[in-house]
Design an enzyme around this catalytic site. Structure first.
Site, PDB file in Angstrom:
ATOM      1  N   ALA A  69       0.867  -1.182   0.000  1.00  0.00           N
ATOM      2  CA  ALA A  69       0.000   0.000   0.000  1.00  0.00           C
ATOM      3  C   ALA A  69       0.901   1.229   0.000  1.00  0.00           C
ATOM      4  O   ALA A  69       2.070   1.154   0.380  1.00  0.00           O
ATOM      5  CB  ALA A  69      -0.890  -0.030   1.231  1.00  0.00           C
ATOM      6  N   GLY A 113       0.634  -5.001   1.093  1.00  0.00           N
ATOM      7  CA  GLY A 113      -0.598  -5.089   0.298  1.00  0.00           C
ATOM      8  C   GLY A 113      -0.382  -5.754  -1.049  1.00  0.00           C
ATOM      9  O   GLY A 113      -1.316  -6.326  -1.620  1.00  0.00           O
ATOM     10  N   GLU A 116      -0.633  -9.348  -0.343  1.00  0.00           N
ATOM     11  CA  GLU A 116      -2.046  -9.635  -0.042  1.00  0.00           C
ATOM     12  C   GLU A 116      -2.884  -9.653  -1.316  1.00  0.00           C
ATOM     13  O   GLU A 116      -3.773 -10.490  -1.470  1.00  0.00           O
ATOM     14  CB  GLU A 116      -2.574  -8.596   0.954  1.00  0.00           C
ATOM     15  CG  GLU A 116      -1.919  -8.753   2.325  1.00  0.00           C
ATOM     16  CD  GLU A 116      -2.219  -7.600   3.264  1.00  0.00           C
ATOM     17  OE1 GLU A 116      -2.058  -6.427   2.863  1.00  0.00           O
ATOM     18  OE2 GLU A 116      -2.626  -7.868   4.414  1.00  0.00           O
ATOM     19  N   GLU A 136       4.940  -4.991   7.134  1.00  0.00           N
ATOM     20  CA  GLU A 136       4.220  -3.880   7.788  1.00  0.00           C
ATOM     21  C   GLU A 136       4.732  -3.599   9.194  1.00  0.00           C
ATOM     22  O   GLU A 136       4.657  -2.470   9.683  1.00  0.00           O
ATOM     23  CB  GLU A 136       2.715  -4.194   7.849  1.00  0.00           C
ATOM     24  CG  GLU A 136       1.989  -4.118   6.516  1.00  0.00           C
ATOM     25  CD  GLU A 136       1.965  -5.418   5.744  1.00  0.00           C
ATOM     26  OE1 GLU A 136       2.797  -6.307   6.018  1.00  0.00           O
ATOM     27  OE2 GLU A 136       1.106  -5.554   4.849  1.00  0.00           O
TER      28      GLU A 136
HETATM   29  N1  CO8 Z   1       4.559   3.114  -0.838  1.00  0.00           N
HETATM   30  C1  CO8 Z   1       4.952   4.275  -1.421  1.00  0.00           C
HETATM   31  N2  CO8 Z   1       6.069   4.421  -2.148  1.00  0.00           N
HETATM   32  C2  CO8 Z   1       6.852   3.328  -2.271  1.00  0.00           C
HETATM   33  C3  CO8 Z   1       6.518   2.089  -1.691  1.00  0.00           C
HETATM   34  C4  CO8 Z   1       5.303   2.005  -0.951  1.00  0.00           C
HETATM   35  N3  CO8 Z   1       4.878   0.875  -0.402  1.00  0.00           N
HETATM   36  N4  CO8 Z   1       7.505   1.212  -1.977  1.00  0.00           N
HETATM   37  C5  CO8 Z   1       8.414   1.872  -2.720  1.00  0.00           C
HETATM   38  N5  CO8 Z   1       8.034   3.147  -2.897  1.00  0.00           N
HETATM   39  C6  CO8 Z   1       8.726   4.202  -3.641  1.00  0.00           C
HETATM   40  C7  CO8 Z   1       9.935   4.707  -2.867  1.00  0.00           C
HETATM   41  O1  CO8 Z   1       9.562   5.672  -1.921  1.00  0.00           O
HETATM   42  C8  CO8 Z   1      10.780   5.273  -3.983  1.00  0.00           C
HETATM   43  O2  CO8 Z   1      10.259   6.529  -4.349  1.00  0.00           O
HETATM   44  P1  CO8 Z   1      11.307   7.746  -4.679  1.00  0.00           P
HETATM   45  O3  CO8 Z   1      12.062   7.281  -5.894  1.00  0.00           O
HETATM   46  O4  CO8 Z   1      10.395   8.898  -4.938  1.00  0.00           O
HETATM   47  O5  CO8 Z   1      12.187   7.885  -3.493  1.00  0.00           O
HETATM   48  C9  CO8 Z   1      10.482   4.325  -5.162  1.00  0.00           C
HETATM   49  O6  CO8 Z   1       9.256   3.667  -4.837  1.00  0.00           O
HETATM   50  C10 CO8 Z   1      11.559   3.277  -5.330  1.00  0.00           C
HETATM   51  O7  CO8 Z   1      11.738   2.629  -4.084  1.00  0.00           O
HETATM   52  P2  CO8 Z   1      13.186   2.407  -3.408  1.00  0.00           P
HETATM   53  O8  CO8 Z   1      14.099   3.523  -3.796  1.00  0.00           O
HETATM   54  O9  CO8 Z   1      12.978   2.162  -1.960  1.00  0.00           O
HETATM   55  O10 CO8 Z   1      13.635   1.087  -4.190  1.00  0.00           O
HETATM   56  P3  CO8 Z   1      14.610  -0.051  -3.647  1.00  0.00           P
HETATM   57  O11 CO8 Z   1      14.859  -0.925  -4.825  1.00  0.00           O
HETATM   58  O12 CO8 Z   1      15.780   0.535  -2.952  1.00  0.00           O
HETATM   59  O13 CO8 Z   1      13.777  -0.868  -2.532  1.00  0.00           O
HETATM   60  C11 CO8 Z   1      11.793  -1.964  -1.660  1.00  0.00           C
HETATM   61  C12 CO8 Z   1      12.625  -1.581  -2.925  1.00  0.00           C
HETATM   62  C13 CO8 Z   1      12.590  -2.959  -0.822  1.00  0.00           C
HETATM   63  C14 CO8 Z   1      10.528  -2.612  -2.161  1.00  0.00           C
HETATM   64  C15 CO8 Z   1      11.508  -0.694  -0.839  1.00  0.00           C
HETATM   65  O14 CO8 Z   1      10.976   0.300  -1.704  1.00  0.00           O
HETATM   66  C16 CO8 Z   1      10.534  -0.902   0.261  1.00  0.00           C
HETATM   67  O15 CO8 Z   1      10.896  -1.426   1.312  1.00  0.00           O
HETATM   68  N6  CO8 Z   1       9.252  -0.477   0.070  1.00  0.00           N
HETATM   69  C17 CO8 Z   1       8.245  -0.547   1.078  1.00  0.00           C
HETATM   70  C18 CO8 Z   1       7.742  -1.953   1.263  1.00  0.00           C
HETATM   71  C19 CO8 Z   1       6.692  -1.986   2.354  1.00  0.00           C
HETATM   72  O16 CO8 Z   1       6.939  -1.666   3.498  1.00  0.00           O
HETATM   73  N7  CO8 Z   1       5.459  -2.432   1.998  1.00  0.00           N
HETATM   74  C20 CO8 Z   1       4.367  -2.486   2.921  1.00  0.00           C
HETATM   75  C21 CO8 Z   1       3.572  -1.221   2.871  1.00  0.00           C
HETATM   76  S1  CO8 Z   1       2.286  -1.160   4.080  1.00  0.00           S
HETATM   77  C22 CO8 Z   1       1.070  -2.116   3.448  1.00  0.00           C
HETATM   78  O17 CO8 Z   1       1.148  -2.634   2.365  1.00  0.00           O
HETATM   79  C23 CO8 Z   1      -0.128  -2.254   4.304  1.00  0.00           C
HETATM   80  C24 CO8 Z   1      -1.188  -3.072   3.577  1.00  0.00           C
HETATM   81  C25 CO8 Z   1      -2.438  -2.927   4.336  1.00  0.00           C
HETATM   82  C26 CO8 Z   1      -3.625  -3.319   3.481  1.00  0.00           C
HETATM   83  C27 CO8 Z   1      -3.844  -2.407   2.395  1.00  0.00           C
HETATM   84  C28 CO8 Z   1      -4.344  -1.136   2.917  1.00  0.00           C
HETATM   85  C29 CO8 Z   1      -4.209  -0.067   1.889  1.00  0.00           C
END
Ligand code: CO8
Length: 262
Positions: A69, A113, A116, A136
């Site tokens: 998400a 998400g 999921e 999360e």
């Molecule tokens: N949300 C928003 N932006 C994101 C997300 C995300 N989940 N994941 C990545 N991005 C963005 C980054 O902020 C970045 O943006 P920018 O270039 O503007 O800085 C861009 O995507 C590229 O990401 P990274 O530079 O971090 O890329 P890496 O290759 O270094 O890392 C990862 C990739 C490991 C996937 C890393 O981006 C990461 O850890 N992302 C977050 C993963 C995460 O925590 N997911 C869980 C989110 S919470 C959730 O899903 C709750 C679900 C609940 C049910 C649904 C309700 C809506």
């Protein structure tokens, strides 16, 4: 309808075709914001209602199916924001109501998400670079779209606890061993494999596909005896279809069936 955050396509040569939905927010690794989930829901409903579609494939990019998400969008939300807007239930659960088979073709990250969403599909075909996780806990929250419920059913309590509590990612090979994904294929063959699976499905009788999906899903909701009864009734009911006659006649006559989808 035109979409901004997803791409849609229709593939196949047979009478029933596959509807393909590609999540398309590449800069954010397909982070699932409200607008994207609204578009996904609309596309799913449209394919489900289309008599020419037999199956749906949901995919992302080579780097990310979906990294979860949208954290930036969620960061400032309050309890009342999420509770009053019925966040998640309102647009995430559309996928659950789709009656036709839905395949997730997952490459790269399927996190939070994103994992999921993949688990809400009927089965997952994974590229060998796929990574699954429910991270999360690192954000001070927990999975909210079924991660704590579908993951233990798919991979056992031990592995689900491991993933949910440590936030570690599981690679495609481990996901296949654990039963989360049905097959792992080389990343450059992912879409070909998913389309081939969709094409097989689209070659069958839609009434039997709908019944098969409904019955397998029942196994997760009902005690065994109830599920068996449900299956038996659906099995009996399919003998009222023209396609049961056609399928069996074709087998006996050693020819390809020409299903009428009724
Ligand atoms: N949300 C928003 N932006 C994101 C997300 C995300 N989940 N994941 C990545 N991005 C963005 C980054 O902020 C970045 O943006 P920018 O270039 O503007 O800085 C861009 O995507 C590229 O990401 P990274 O530079 O971090 O890329 P890496 O290759 O270094 O890392 C990862 C990739 C490991 C996937 C890393 O981006 C990461 O850890 N992302 C977050 C993963 C995460 O925590 N997911 C869980 C989110 S919470 C959730 O899903 C709750 C679900 C609940 C049910 C649904 C309700 C809506």
């Amino acid at each position: 309808m035109s979409y901004e955050l997803i791409l849609t396509d229709v593939r196949g040569d047979g009478p029933l075709k596959a509807g393909v939905i590609t999540l398309n927010r590449p800069k954010q690794l397909n982070a699932l914001n409200d607008a994207l989930m609204d578009e996904l829901g609309a596309a799913l409903k449209s394919f489900d209602a289309d008599d020419g579609i037999g199956c749906v494939v949901i995919t992302g990019s080579e780097k990310a199916f979906a990294a979860g998400a949208d954290i930036a969008a969620m960061a400032s939300w309050s309890y009342m924001d999420v509770y009053k807007s019925d966040y998640i239930t309102r647009n995430w659960e559309t996928l659950k109501s789709v009656r036709k088979p839905v395949i997730a073709a997952v490459a790269g990250y399927a996190l939070g998400g994103g994992c999921e969403l993949a688990m809400m599909c009927d089965f997952i075909i994974a590229a060998d670079n796929a990574k699954f996780g429910q991270p999360e806990i690192k954000l001070g929250i927990i999975p909210g779209a079924g991660g704590t419920q579908r993951l233990p059913r798919a991979v056992s309590k031990a592995k689900a606890m491991d993933l949910v509590l440590t936030a570690r990612m599981m690679d495609a090979a481990e996901a296949e061993r654990a039963g989360l994904v049905s097959r792992v294929v080389p990343a450059d063959k992912l879409l070909d494999e998913a389309y081939a699976a969709a094409e097989s499905i689209c070659g069958y009788s839609l009434p039997s596909l709908l019944a098969a999906k409904e019955c397998v899903n029942r196994a997760f909701e009902a005690p065994l005896n109830e599920g068996m009864l449900f299956e038996r009734r659906a099995f009996h009911a399919l003998f009222a279809t023209e396609d049961q006659k056609e399928g069996m006649d074709a087998f006996v006559a050693k020819r390809k069936p020409a299903f009428k989808q009724q």
